[in-house]
Design a protein around this motif. Structure first.
Motif, PDB file in Angstrom:
ATOM      1  N   HIS A  30       8.943  -4.697   8.686  1.00  0.00           N
ATOM      2  CA  HIS A  30       7.546  -5.146   8.747  1.00  0.00           C
ATOM      3  C   HIS A  30       6.665  -4.262   7.858  1.00  0.00           C
ATOM      4  N   LYS A  31       6.909  -2.955   7.936  1.00  0.00           N
ATOM      5  CA  LYS A  31       6.104  -2.006   7.150  1.00  0.00           C
ATOM      6  C   LYS A  31       6.285  -2.265   5.649  1.00  0.00           C
ATOM      7  N   VAL A  32       7.519  -2.471   5.239  1.00  0.00           N
ATOM      8  CA  VAL A  32       7.794  -2.717   3.805  1.00  0.00           C
ATOM      9  C   VAL A  32       7.113  -4.017   3.368  1.00  0.00           C
ATOM     10  N   SER A  66       0.410  11.547  -3.668  1.00  0.00           N
ATOM     11  CA  SER A  66      -0.349  12.153  -2.560  1.00  0.00           C
ATOM     12  C   SER A  66       0.051  11.538  -1.245  1.00  0.00           C
ATOM     13  N   HIS A  67       0.444  12.365  -0.266  1.00  0.00           N
ATOM     14  CA  HIS A  67       0.687  11.843   1.069  1.00  0.00           C
ATOM     15  C   HIS A  67      -0.673  11.605   1.725  1.00  0.00           C
ATOM     16  N   LEU A  68      -0.719  10.629   2.626  1.00  0.00           N
ATOM     17  CA  LEU A  68      -1.949  10.368   3.374  1.00  0.00           C
ATOM     18  C   LEU A  68      -1.571   9.906   4.777  1.00  0.00           C
ATOM     19  N   THR A  69      -2.085  10.607   5.791  1.00  0.00           N
ATOM     20  CA  THR A  69      -1.795  10.194   7.177  1.00  0.00           C
ATOM     21  C   THR A  69      -3.049   9.553   7.774  1.00  0.00           C
ATOM     22  N   CYS A  70      -2.852   8.685   8.788  1.00  0.00           N
ATOM     23  CA  CYS A  70      -3.997   7.914   9.290  1.00  0.00           C
ATOM     24  C   CYS A  70      -4.291   8.062  10.782  1.00  0.00           C
ATOM     25  N   ILE A 103      13.489  16.390  -3.427  1.00  0.00           N
ATOM     26  CA  ILE A 103      13.878  17.670  -2.818  1.00  0.00           C
ATOM     27  C   ILE A 103      12.674  18.291  -2.108  1.00  0.00           C
ATOM     28  N   TYR A 104      12.881  18.603  -0.824  1.00  0.00           N
ATOM     29  CA  TYR A 104      11.834  19.293  -0.060  1.00  0.00           C
ATOM     30  C   TYR A 104      11.885  20.761  -0.482  1.00  0.00           C
ATOM     31  N   THR A 105      11.180  21.058  -1.555  1.00  0.00           N
ATOM     32  CA  THR A 105      11.314  22.373  -2.195  1.00  0.00           C
ATOM     33  C   THR A 105      10.525  23.480  -1.491  1.00  0.00           C
ATOM     34  N   VAL A 129       2.660  15.798  -2.723  1.00  0.00           N
ATOM     35  CA  VAL A 129       1.916  16.839  -2.022  1.00  0.00           C
ATOM     36  C   VAL A 129       1.591  16.334  -0.618  1.00  0.00           C
ATOM     37  N   THR A 130       1.975  17.117   0.376  1.00  0.00           N
ATOM     38  CA  THR A 130       1.856  16.675   1.771  1.00  0.00           C
ATOM     39  C   THR A 130       0.397  16.724   2.231  1.00  0.00           C
ATOM     40  N   TYR A 131       0.164  16.143   3.400  1.00  0.00           N
ATOM     41  CA  TYR A 131      -1.185  15.990   3.953  1.00  0.00           C
ATOM     42  C   TYR A 131      -1.145  16.421   5.405  1.00  0.00           C
ATOM     43  N   LEU A 146       1.369   7.198   5.521  1.00  0.00           N
ATOM     44  CA  LEU A 146       2.048   7.648   6.744  1.00  0.00           C
ATOM     45  C   LEU A 146       1.147   7.532   7.962  1.00  0.00           C
ATOM     46  N   ARG A 147       1.798   7.415   9.117  1.00  0.00           N
ATOM     47  CA  ARG A 147       1.019   7.503  10.353  1.00  0.00           C
ATOM     48  C   ARG A 147       0.642   8.948  10.628  1.00  0.00           C
ATOM     49  N   GLY A 148       1.575   9.870  10.435  1.00  0.00           N
ATOM     50  CA  GLY A 148       1.384  11.274  10.825  1.00  0.00           C
ATOM     51  C   GLY A 148       1.999  11.502  12.182  1.00  0.00           C
ATOM     52  N   THR A 153      13.182   8.989   2.371  1.00  0.00           N
ATOM     53  CA  THR A 153      13.806   9.241   3.671  1.00  0.00           C
ATOM     54  C   THR A 153      13.410  10.597   4.246  1.00  0.00           C
ATOM     55  N   GLN A 154      13.485  10.639   5.552  1.00  0.00           N
ATOM     56  CA  GLN A 154      13.488  11.910   6.269  1.00  0.00           C
ATOM     57  C   GLN A 154      14.716  12.696   5.805  1.00  0.00           C
ATOM     58  N   MET A 155      14.698  14.003   5.951  1.00  0.00           N
ATOM     59  CA  MET A 155      15.870  14.807   5.587  1.00  0.00           C
ATOM     60  C   MET A 155      17.094  14.390   6.399  1.00  0.00           C
TER      61      MET A 155
HETATM   62  P1  FAD Z   1       5.253   4.573  11.427  1.00  0.00           P
HETATM   63  O1  FAD Z   1       5.838   3.796  10.334  1.00  0.00           O
HETATM   64  O2  FAD Z   1       3.977   4.100  12.046  1.00  0.00           O
HETATM   65  O3  FAD Z   1       6.384   4.723  12.563  1.00  0.00           O
HETATM   66  C1  FAD Z   1       6.218   5.600  13.681  1.00  0.00           C
HETATM   67  C2  FAD Z   1       6.949   5.023  14.882  1.00  0.00           C
HETATM   68  O4  FAD Z   1       6.287   3.810  15.298  1.00  0.00           O
HETATM   69  C3  FAD Z   1       8.397   4.626  14.603  1.00  0.00           C
HETATM   70  O5  FAD Z   1       9.129   4.838  15.787  1.00  0.00           O
HETATM   71  C4  FAD Z   1       8.307   3.142  14.289  1.00  0.00           C
HETATM   72  O6  FAD Z   1       9.521   2.450  14.551  1.00  0.00           O
HETATM   73  C5  FAD Z   1       7.192   2.701  15.233  1.00  0.00           C
HETATM   74  N1  FAD Z   1       6.426   1.555  14.727  1.00  0.00           N
HETATM   75  C6  FAD Z   1       6.077   1.299  13.454  1.00  0.00           C
HETATM   76  N2  FAD Z   1       5.350   0.168  13.387  1.00  0.00           N
HETATM   77  C7  FAD Z   1       5.234  -0.289  14.647  1.00  0.00           C
HETATM   78  C8  FAD Z   1       4.596  -1.421  15.233  1.00  0.00           C
HETATM   79  N3  FAD Z   1       3.978  -2.319  14.486  1.00  0.00           N
HETATM   80  N4  FAD Z   1       4.667  -1.583  16.581  1.00  0.00           N
HETATM   81  C9  FAD Z   1       5.331  -0.684  17.361  1.00  0.00           C
HETATM   82  N5  FAD Z   1       5.980   0.412  16.850  1.00  0.00           N
HETATM   83  C10 FAD Z   1       5.913   0.603  15.521  1.00  0.00           C
HETATM   84  N6  FAD Z   1       3.587  14.026   8.310  1.00  0.00           N
HETATM   85  C11 FAD Z   1       2.391  14.592   7.976  1.00  0.00           C
HETATM   86  O7  FAD Z   1       1.591  14.891   8.871  1.00  0.00           O
HETATM   87  N7  FAD Z   1       2.059  14.836   6.667  1.00  0.00           N
HETATM   88  C12 FAD Z   1       2.879  14.520   5.642  1.00  0.00           C
HETATM   89  O8  FAD Z   1       2.546  14.757   4.481  1.00  0.00           O
HETATM   90  C13 FAD Z   1       4.157  13.923   5.951  1.00  0.00           C
HETATM   91  N8  FAD Z   1       5.028  13.568   4.960  1.00  0.00           N
HETATM   92  C14 FAD Z   1       6.209  12.920   5.282  1.00  0.00           C
HETATM   93  C15 FAD Z   1       7.072  12.513   4.259  1.00  0.00           C
HETATM   94  C16 FAD Z   1       8.278  11.872   4.559  1.00  0.00           C
HETATM   95  C17 FAD Z   1       9.181  11.427   3.436  1.00  0.00           C
HETATM   96  C18 FAD Z   1       8.631  11.652   5.920  1.00  0.00           C
HETATM   97  C19 FAD Z   1       9.945  10.983   6.257  1.00  0.00           C
HETATM   98  C20 FAD Z   1       7.786  12.051   6.941  1.00  0.00           C
HETATM   99  C21 FAD Z   1       6.563  12.687   6.648  1.00  0.00           C
HETATM  100  N9  FAD Z   1       5.673  13.091   7.648  1.00  0.00           N
HETATM  101  C22 FAD Z   1       4.463  13.678   7.327  1.00  0.00           C
HETATM  102  C23 FAD Z   1       6.031  12.903   9.070  1.00  0.00           C
HETATM  103  C24 FAD Z   1       5.528  11.533   9.607  1.00  0.00           C
HETATM  104  O9  FAD Z   1       4.116  11.519   9.640  1.00  0.00           O
HETATM  105  C25 FAD Z   1       6.125  11.359  11.005  1.00  0.00           C
HETATM  106  O10 FAD Z   1       7.508  11.176  10.918  1.00  0.00           O
HETATM  107  C26 FAD Z   1       5.458  10.327  11.904  1.00  0.00           C
HETATM  108  O11 FAD Z   1       5.939  10.552  13.239  1.00  0.00           O
HETATM  109  C27 FAD Z   1       5.756   8.867  11.560  1.00  0.00           C
HETATM  110  O12 FAD Z   1       5.139   8.465  10.422  1.00  0.00           O
HETATM  111  P2  FAD Z   1       5.457   7.009   9.794  1.00  0.00           P
HETATM  112  O13 FAD Z   1       4.538   6.822   8.661  1.00  0.00           O
HETATM  113  O14 FAD Z   1       6.895   6.849   9.567  1.00  0.00           O
HETATM  114  O15 FAD Z   1       4.989   6.078  11.037  1.00  0.00           O
END
Ligand code: FAD
Length: 288
Positions: A163-165, A75-79, A266-268, A47-49, A105-107, A174-176
């Motif tokens: 680094h994130k992993v 649950s998705h969570l953005t920060c 699946i992004y339903t 469920v998206t956020y 997620l960053r958002g 993955t993104q679509m």
């Molecule tokens: P990050 O991992 O922080 O990456 C963002 C950018 O910063 C990338 O270019 C990365 O290379 C760079 N970066 C990462 N770490 C560093 C660092 N330490 N120093 C410098 N650069 C860095 N959005 C919503 O608002 N709600 C949702 O529910 C949602 N669900 C999603 C589900 C999926 C499967 C996907 C693929 C995306 C989703 N998104 C959602 C969109 C997502 O929030 C955006 O794609 C956002 O722009 C990046 O989020 P991230 O968590 O990948 O960010």
């Protein structure tokens, strides 16, 4: 159940995504959608956020509805636009409600967003650090087969992903993407960089012409010639476009599975009929 356990043994899994309503009055409709979707036995449902955090209350409500249907919620969570206190309170709420899985997620950056000195979060890894330190949650993160639109290049993107992993992710979604070759290349890059967590392939069934424009703008992903031809031929005929989009997504999934990608998300888009048609198209494949 934790998603990392669901993904064990390399079994085929198909999961769905839903988004919360924008207002409480529509919550009952979204719950109906979930009741219909759980019947197709997804491995889990995410469920998206809202990026601004405005729909955070609904996210827990929806996660509860998914659990009530006997399916594991994610649950998705953005920060980015949240304070540390807000994140802690959402994590408390998820824990109190028995939600065990978070997509951290960053958002997306809101249009009018201005960086501030006191900002608690800049990237997803900072959220992952907090959730990991707290313990108890299975944590997923986002990845981009065609690189994140803000990244300078693929090398930088994959280094940031590594680094994130390493901050404590259990899996990636993955993104679509519409060209499976992009995913196969990405999988190789991840293997070279020793990104070894399961990668769940995100598939967006494109069922109308307006949706593809929006999706491409948001995700920066490329369209293969084959899909462009489908758009040209059927884009003005909604029923034909929907049917072709569902078949295209189903074929994409079959090809992924044939190439060893067993976990599909699946992004339903809250459309039970689309989930149903794709699951029917895969019935013997999933039961294999
Ligand atoms: P990050 O991992 O922080 O990456 C963002 C950018 O910063 C990338 O270019 C990365 O290379 C760079 N970066 C990462 N770490 C560093 C660092 N330490 N120093 C410098 N650069 C860095 N959005 C919503 O608002 N709600 C949702 O529910 C949602 N669900 C999603 C589900 C999926 C499967 C996907 C693929 C995306 C989703 N998104 C959602 C969109 C997502 O929030 C955006 O794609 C956002 O722009 C990046 O989020 P991230 O968590 O990948 O960010």
């Amino acid at each position: 159940m934790k998603i990392k356990d669901i993904l064990q043994n390399n079994k085929v899994t198909v999961s769905f995504e839903v988004f919360p309503p924008k207002e409480w009055a529509k919550l009952a409709d979204t719950k109906k959608v979930i009741e219909q979707m759980v019947r197709f036995n997804p491995a889990f449902m995410s469920v998206t956020y809202g990026a601004s955090g405005t729909t955070s209350g609904y996210t827990t409500e929806i996660a509860n509805a998914i659990m009530k249907g006997g399916v594991t919620p994610l649950s998705h969570l953005t920060c980015l636009t949240s304070s540390r206190e807000k994140i802690d309170s959402v994590l408390d709420e998820l824990e109190d409600n028995g939600v065990e899985n978070i997509l951290a997620l960053r958002g997306d950056i809101p249009k009018d967003f201005v960086e501030s000195k006191g900002q608690d979060f800049h990237h997803a890894y900072e959220l992952i650090d907090i959730i990991r330190a707290r313990g108890g949650f299975c944590i997923g993160g986002a990845c981009y087969p065609e690189t994140h639109p803000e990244s300078k290049n693929r090398v930088e993107d994959i280094a940031m992903l590594k680094h994130k992993v390493d901050c404590g992710l259990d899996f990636l979604t993955t993104q679509m993407f519409f060209d499976n070759e992009k995913l196969y290349e990405f999988r190789e890059m991840c293997a070279i960089k020793e990104i070894n967590v399961p990668i769940i392939a995100g598939i967006m069934p494109i069922t109308n012409a307006a949706q593809i424009k929006r999706s491409i703008e948001l995700s920066n992903c490329s369209l293969p010639k084959k899909f462009e031809k489908i758009m040209e031929r059927f884009g003005d005929n909604p029923d034909a476009m929907k049917q072709a989009g569902i078949i295209y997504a189903t074929e994409q999934i079959i090809d992924l599975m044939a190439n060893g990608i067993n976990n599909i998300h699946i992004y339903t888009m809250n459309k039970p009929d689309i989930a149903e048609k794709i699951m029917k198209g895969l019935s013997s494949i999933i039961d294999e």
